[in-house]
Design a protein around this motif. Structure first.
Motif, PDB file in Angstrom:
ATOM      1  N   GLY A  88      40.548  39.730  38.276  1.00 15.99           N
ATOM      2  CA  GLY A  88      39.722  38.728  37.553  1.00 15.99           C
ATOM      3  C   GLY A  88      39.743  38.625  36.043  1.00 15.99           C
ATOM      4  O   GLY A  88      40.016  37.644  35.812  1.00 15.99           O
ATOM      5  N   ARG A  89      39.789  40.043  35.674  1.00 15.76           N
ATOM      6  CA  ARG A  89      39.940  39.934  34.084  1.00 15.76           C
ATOM      7  C   ARG A  89      41.241  39.693  33.604  1.00 15.76           C
ATOM      8  O   ARG A  89      41.594  39.303  32.641  1.00 15.76           O
ATOM      9  CB  ARG A  89      39.367  41.420  33.574  1.00 15.76           C
ATOM     10  CG  ARG A  89      37.967  41.357  33.666  1.00 15.76           C
ATOM     11  CD  ARG A  89      37.338  42.717  32.998  1.00 15.76           C
ATOM     12  NE  ARG A  89      37.974  43.959  32.915  1.00 15.76           N
ATOM     13  CZ  ARG A  89      37.610  45.100  32.609  1.00 15.76           C
ATOM     14  NH1 ARG A  89      36.483  44.957  32.075  1.00 15.76           N
ATOM     15  NH2 ARG A  89      38.441  45.978  32.618  1.00 15.76           N
ATOM     16  N   THR A  90      42.473  40.064  34.479  1.00 17.19           N
ATOM     17  CA  THR A  90      43.750  39.925  33.875  1.00 17.19           C
ATOM     18  C   THR A  90      43.857  38.285  33.957  1.00 17.19           C
ATOM     19  O   THR A  90      44.468  37.673  33.162  1.00 17.19           O
ATOM     20  CB  THR A  90      44.835  40.503  35.020  1.00 17.19           C
ATOM     21  OG1 THR A  90      44.522  42.078  34.914  1.00 17.19           O
ATOM     22  CG2 THR A  90      46.142  40.206  34.561  1.00 17.19           C
ATOM     23  N   LEU A  91      43.440  37.765  35.382  1.00 11.01           N
ATOM     24  CA  LEU A  91      43.629  36.221  35.195  1.00 11.01           C
ATOM     25  C   LEU A  91      42.679  35.453  34.049  1.00 11.01           C
ATOM     26  O   LEU A  91      43.320  34.776  33.792  1.00 11.01           O
ATOM     27  CB  LEU A  91      42.735  35.689  36.690  1.00 11.01           C
ATOM     28  CG  LEU A  91      43.108  34.414  36.839  1.00 11.01           C
ATOM     29  CD1 LEU A  91      44.361  33.888  37.129  1.00 11.01           C
ATOM     30  CD2 LEU A  91      42.251  34.111  38.087  1.00 11.01           C
ATOM     31  N   ARG A  92      41.625  35.842  33.802  1.00  9.40           N
ATOM     32  CA  ARG A  92      40.919  35.466  32.677  1.00  9.40           C
ATOM     33  C   ARG A  92      41.792  35.482  31.389  1.00  9.40           C
ATOM     34  O   ARG A  92      41.686  34.710  30.646  1.00  9.40           O
ATOM     35  CB  ARG A  92      39.389  36.120  32.606  1.00  9.40           C
ATOM     36  CG  ARG A  92      38.636  35.262  31.422  1.00  9.40           C
ATOM     37  CD  ARG A  92      37.202  35.998  31.306  1.00  9.40           C
ATOM     38  NE  ARG A  92      37.499  37.304  31.328  1.00  9.40           N
ATOM     39  CZ  ARG A  92      36.649  38.302  30.750  1.00  9.40           C
ATOM     40  NH1 ARG A  92      35.272  38.063  31.263  1.00  9.40           N
ATOM     41  NH2 ARG A  92      36.988  39.555  30.786  1.00  9.40           N
ATOM     42  N   PHE A  93      42.158  36.656  31.256  1.00 12.56           N
ATOM     43  CA  PHE A  93      42.986  36.803  30.214  1.00 12.56           C
ATOM     44  C   PHE A  93      44.285  35.886  29.759  1.00 12.56           C
ATOM     45  O   PHE A  93      44.356  35.313  28.685  1.00 12.56           O
ATOM     46  CB  PHE A  93      43.664  38.326  29.735  1.00 12.56           C
ATOM     47  CG  PHE A  93      44.341  38.511  28.759  1.00 12.56           C
ATOM     48  CD1 PHE A  93      44.034  38.629  27.409  1.00 12.56           C
ATOM     49  CD2 PHE A  93      45.870  38.614  28.797  1.00 12.56           C
ATOM     50  CE1 PHE A  93      44.799  38.902  26.447  1.00 12.56           C
ATOM     51  CE2 PHE A  93      46.571  38.641  27.740  1.00 12.56           C
ATOM     52  CZ  PHE A  93      46.229  39.021  26.714  1.00 12.56           C
TER      53      PHE A  93
ATOM     54  N   VAL B  14      38.481  30.115  37.461  1.00 12.96           N
ATOM     55  CA  VAL B  14      38.729  31.458  37.024  1.00 12.96           C
ATOM     56  C   VAL B  14      37.241  32.269  36.974  1.00 12.96           C
ATOM     57  O   VAL B  14      37.444  33.238  37.420  1.00 12.96           O
ATOM     58  CB  VAL B  14      39.272  31.302  35.494  1.00 12.96           C
ATOM     59  CG1 VAL B  14      39.310  32.671  34.949  1.00 12.96           C
ATOM     60  CG2 VAL B  14      40.845  30.763  35.536  1.00 12.96           C
ATOM     61  N   TYR B  15      36.311  31.675  36.561  1.00 10.68           N
ATOM     62  CA  TYR B  15      35.041  32.282  36.593  1.00 10.68           C
ATOM     63  C   TYR B  15      34.741  32.700  38.121  1.00 10.68           C
ATOM     64  O   TYR B  15      34.224  33.774  38.246  1.00 10.68           O
ATOM     65  CB  TYR B  15      33.931  31.335  36.025  1.00 10.68           C
ATOM     66  CG  TYR B  15      32.485  31.656  35.953  1.00 10.68           C
ATOM     67  CD1 TYR B  15      32.224  32.905  35.221  1.00 10.68           C
ATOM     68  CD2 TYR B  15      31.794  31.495  36.888  1.00 10.68           C
ATOM     69  CE1 TYR B  15      31.010  33.545  35.093  1.00 10.68           C
ATOM     70  CE2 TYR B  15      30.375  32.284  36.956  1.00 10.68           C
ATOM     71  CZ  TYR B  15      30.046  33.156  36.146  1.00 10.68           C
ATOM     72  OH  TYR B  15      28.780  33.710  36.126  1.00 10.68           O
ATOM     73  N   GLY B  16      34.997  31.685  38.745  1.00 13.37           N
ATOM     74  CA  GLY B  16      34.646  32.106  40.434  1.00 13.37           C
ATOM     75  C   GLY B  16      35.460  33.252  40.832  1.00 13.37           C
ATOM     76  O   GLY B  16      35.024  34.126  41.408  1.00 13.37           O
ATOM     77  N   LEU B  17      36.855  32.995  40.738  1.00 11.42           N
ATOM     78  CA  LEU B  17      37.625  34.436  41.140  1.00 11.42           C
ATOM     79  C   LEU B  17      37.276  35.499  40.496  1.00 11.42           C
ATOM     80  O   LEU B  17      37.518  36.535  41.159  1.00 11.42           O
ATOM     81  CB  LEU B  17      39.131  33.920  40.821  1.00 11.42           C
ATOM     82  CG  LEU B  17      39.583  32.732  42.016  1.00 11.42           C
ATOM     83  CD1 LEU B  17      41.008  32.325  41.289  1.00 11.42           C
ATOM     84  CD2 LEU B  17      39.658  33.186  43.182  1.00 11.42           C
ATOM     85  N   GLU B  18      36.884  35.573  39.232  1.00 10.59           N
ATOM     86  CA  GLU B  18      36.643  36.659  38.300  1.00 10.59           C
ATOM     87  C   GLU B  18      35.255  37.310  39.035  1.00 10.59           C
ATOM     88  O   GLU B  18      35.156  38.615  39.318  1.00 10.59           O
ATOM     89  CB  GLU B  18      36.298  36.316  37.052  1.00 10.59           C
ATOM     90  CG  GLU B  18      36.072  37.664  36.174  1.00 10.59           C
ATOM     91  CD  GLU B  18      35.860  37.407  34.855  1.00 10.59           C
ATOM     92  OE1 GLU B  18      35.592  38.343  33.909  1.00 10.59           O
ATOM     93  OE2 GLU B  18      35.505  36.323  34.446  1.00 10.59           O
ATOM     94  N   LYS B  19      34.380  36.441  39.375  1.00  9.74           N
ATOM     95  CA  LYS B  19      33.059  37.096  39.917  1.00  9.74           C
ATOM     96  C   LYS B  19      33.499  37.613  41.399  1.00  9.74           C
ATOM     97  O   LYS B  19      32.732  38.467  41.918  1.00  9.74           O
ATOM     98  CB  LYS B  19      32.091  35.948  40.089  1.00  9.74           C
ATOM     99  CG  LYS B  19      31.610  35.711  38.633  1.00  9.74           C
ATOM    100  CD  LYS B  19      30.943  36.817  38.085  1.00  9.74           C
ATOM    101  CE  LYS B  19      30.447  36.509  36.623  1.00  9.74           C
ATOM    102  NZ  LYS B  19      29.975  37.679  35.953  1.00  9.74           N
ATOM    103  N   LEU B  20      34.316  36.995  42.195  1.00 10.53           N
ATOM    104  CA  LEU B  20      34.652  37.188  43.444  1.00 10.53           C
ATOM    105  C   LEU B  20      35.372  38.502  43.584  1.00 10.53           C
ATOM    106  O   LEU B  20      35.107  39.288  44.468  1.00 10.53           O
ATOM    107  CB  LEU B  20      35.529  36.067  44.143  1.00 10.53           C
ATOM    108  CG  LEU B  20      36.189  36.396  45.533  1.00 10.53           C
ATOM    109  CD1 LEU B  20      34.806  36.440  46.520  1.00 10.53           C
ATOM    110  CD2 LEU B  20      37.054  35.772  45.993  1.00 10.53           C
TER     111      LEU B  20
ATOM    112  N   ASN C  53      41.185  43.829  44.158  1.00 11.03           N
ATOM    113  CA  ASN C  53      41.098  43.626  42.824  1.00 11.03           C
ATOM    114  C   ASN C  53      42.204  44.412  42.156  1.00 11.03           C
ATOM    115  O   ASN C  53      42.831  43.798  41.013  1.00 11.03           O
ATOM    116  CB  ASN C  53      39.887  43.954  42.294  1.00 11.03           C
ATOM    117  CG  ASN C  53      39.455  43.246  40.958  1.00 11.03           C
ATOM    118  OD1 ASN C  53      40.054  42.557  40.360  1.00 11.03           O
ATOM    119  ND2 ASN C  53      38.646  43.933  40.266  1.00 11.03           N
ATOM    120  N   SER C  54      42.473  45.709  42.318  1.00  8.80           N
ATOM    121  CA  SER C  54      43.269  46.486  41.635  1.00  8.80           C
ATOM    122  C   SER C  54      44.738  46.221  41.916  1.00  8.80           C
ATOM    123  O   SER C  54      45.743  46.110  40.917  1.00  8.80           O
ATOM    124  CB  SER C  54      43.166  47.961  41.970  1.00  8.80           C
ATOM    125  OG  SER C  54      41.803  48.445  41.570  1.00  8.80           O
TER     126      SER C  54
END
Length: 185
Positions: A24-29, A101-107, A119-120
């Motif tokens: 999630g955080r990698t995607l957001r970045f 991105v927000y939804g995937l990060e939260k998921l 996730n890892s």
């Protein structure tokens, strides 16, 4: 070779960073900020014309261009409605991209063991793939300047390595884009 060893070490470090940061955080970045804006622009350029040709949208743009042209001839000349269409499309793509991105990060940040593992793993894969894509883009730019001494020296150092093979078999090709830009000047 030393270059291949360094490439492997960098890939392992990137995968480790992806495991630590998570999907999630990698995607957001990689999808927020300047990258997200570039992604939205590329989407609008690639699919904007196709979306604009959909019946009701095409009719709406045409009607608005005609109406604005009646208000002031200059608006018809610049096709103001088409410009408005692309601005609205860009804003919608930005909004949808942000929500996804927000939804995937939260998921993927759900704190249960199976989701932490997924996730890892996906974070490691995404980190390596995203940096590989950026590397392909940089190598495509280098290919345009292939005749320069700097790139020639780089190619000599990369000859026979993974990066050299990647350079010579790069699926990204900017030559037509650069040629069109030069022709426009």
């Amino acid at each position: 070779m030393v270059v291949d060893a360094i490439t492997i070490v960098v890939a392992i470090l990137l995968a480790g960073l992806g495991v630590y940061v998570g999907f999630g955080r990698t995607l957001r970045f990689f999808v927020n900020g300047i990258f997200g804006t570039i992604i939205s622009i590329v989407f609008c350029v690639a699919f904007g014309g196709m979306i604009a040709s959909i019946g009701p949208i095409a009719e709406g743009i045409s009607w608005l261009n005609n109406w604005l042209g009646g208000v002031w001839d200059f608006f018809a000349t610049i096709r103001l409605a088409t410009i408005i269409y692309y601005v609205v499309l860009f804003l919608l793509v930005q909004l949808v991209r942000t929500l996804i991105v927000y939804g995937l990060e939260k998921l993927f940040s759900i704190d249960v063991l199976p989701m932490r593992i997924i996730n890892s793993v996906l974070g490691a894969i995404l980190m390596v793939v995203a940096v590989l894509i950026l590397l392909l883009l940089v190598l495509a730019i280098f290919a345009y300047f292939e005749s320069s001494e700097f790139v020639q020296n780089m190619l000599l150092k990369l000859d026979g390595t993974f990066l050299g093979t990647l350079y010579h078999n790069n699926p990204v090709d900017f030559t037509q884009i650069f040629a069109a830009a030069e022709a426009a000047l």
